[in-house]
Design an enzyme around this catalytic site. Structure first.
Site, short mmCIF file in Angstrom:
data_model
loop_
_atom_site.label_atom_id
_atom_site.label_comp_id
_atom_site.label_asym_id
_atom_site.label_seq_id
_atom_site.Cartn_x
_atom_site.Cartn_y
_atom_site.Cartn_z
CB SER A 82 -0.97 0.02 1.18
OG SER A 82 -0.29 -0.16 2.40
CG ASP A 87 -2.84 4.95 8.39
OD1 ASP A 87 -1.72 5.51 8.48
OD2 ASP A 87 -3.25 4.43 7.34
CG HIS A 108 -1.11 3.64 4.70
ND1 HIS A 108 -2.26 3.26 5.36
CD2 HIS A 108 -0.70 2.57 3.97
CE1 HIS A 108 -2.54 2.00 5.03
NE2 HIS A 108 -1.61 1.57 4.19
#
Length: 262
Positions: free
Chosen positions: A36, A234, A237
């Site tokens: 990601s 978060d 990321h």
């Protein structure tokens, strides 16, 4: 019926269709793969992308990307949205990387980005013969059909392998084998590889993964360390600004391959 058969073939990871060419001639091809933080979550909060595109990530007619449908289009953020479609994508390092390359190497010509990253994948899911590995090879081969030269492979992955101690301990050997297999299958034994050392982790074994990443020394391979870059809310990321910085760091690493040959 014929259209149905065509769609089945197109979805098959080993199918190589006639390349969708563009009038731009030879392209400099870059593969973007991993999980990601490569596909990009910059600007994504609570599964909503804020839509902010930094100037370093703006579209340019000289930067193309290979779509999920295997055609070339002018790249625009989020460049992984149709590839990493299980999640909401935001800003990643790819566009910042490409714009920085264009700025510093005007002779590079048209850049062709081949997004392949998928969030939450571990290194075993990228092993030779796996779906993601086969899909990456297929997309790369098609990208090269339209008139292109494979310039580098950019890799940012490992957060998922911090969850399990056995995966963490095996990461170095798995990653090195992955790089070796990739070069062999692309018939590019000295393909420049740029990997990113983790900035964040999903589990407690970040140190082991980072040691593995920093401990691999293959010919024509560089490691860019993301540790210390700004992380989003978060805590996993990279933020939008950090992704811009990372793209520029990757570009600087790539440009050093050329300067070292001079």
């Amino acid at each position: 019926m014929l259209a149905y058969i065509f769609l089945i073939l197109l979805a098959h990871p080993f199918y190589v269709s006639p390349a969708n060419t563009t009038p731009n001639g030879n392209k400099s091809i870059f593969i973007l793969a991993g999980q990601s933080n490569m596909s990009g979550r910059g600007g994504v909060v609570n599964n909503i992308f804020d839509g902010y595109i930094p100037s370093q990530c703006q579209s340019n007619s000289s930067i193309l990307r290979l779509t999920k449908g295997l055609s070339w289009e002018v790249a625009k953020e989020p460049i992984h949205q149709d590839i990493d479609y299980y999640a909401i994508c935001g800003i990643g390092p790819g566009m910042s990387f490409a714009n920085s390359i264009l700025k510093n190497d005007p002779k590079i010509g048209v850049i062709g980005l081949v997004p392949c990253a998928v969030g939450s994948t571990n290194i075993s899911q990228w092993s030779k013969g796996s779906f993601y590995y086969s899909q990456m090879l297929n997309r790369t081969r098609i990208a090269l059909q339209g008139g292109g030269t494979l310039k580098s492979f950019l890799w940012y992955q490992g957060e998922s392998d911090t969850l399990n101690v056995e995966d963490a301990k095996l990461y170095k050997s798995r990653l090195q084998k992955f790089f070796i297999n990739l070069r062999y299958d692309l018939k590019a034994p000295f393909l420049p590889i740029i990997q990113v050392a983790l900035a964040t982790a999903l589990g407690p074994y970040k140190k082991i993964i980072r040691q593995a990443q920093l401990g691999i020394h293959l010919r024509n391979m560089k490691t860019v360390d993301a540790n210390g870059l700004e992380v989003g809310p978060d805590y996993v990321h990279l933020s939008t600004q950090a992704q811009v910085q990372l793209g520029q760091m990757l570009a600087n690493a790539y440009l050093k391959f050329g300067s070292e040959k001079e």
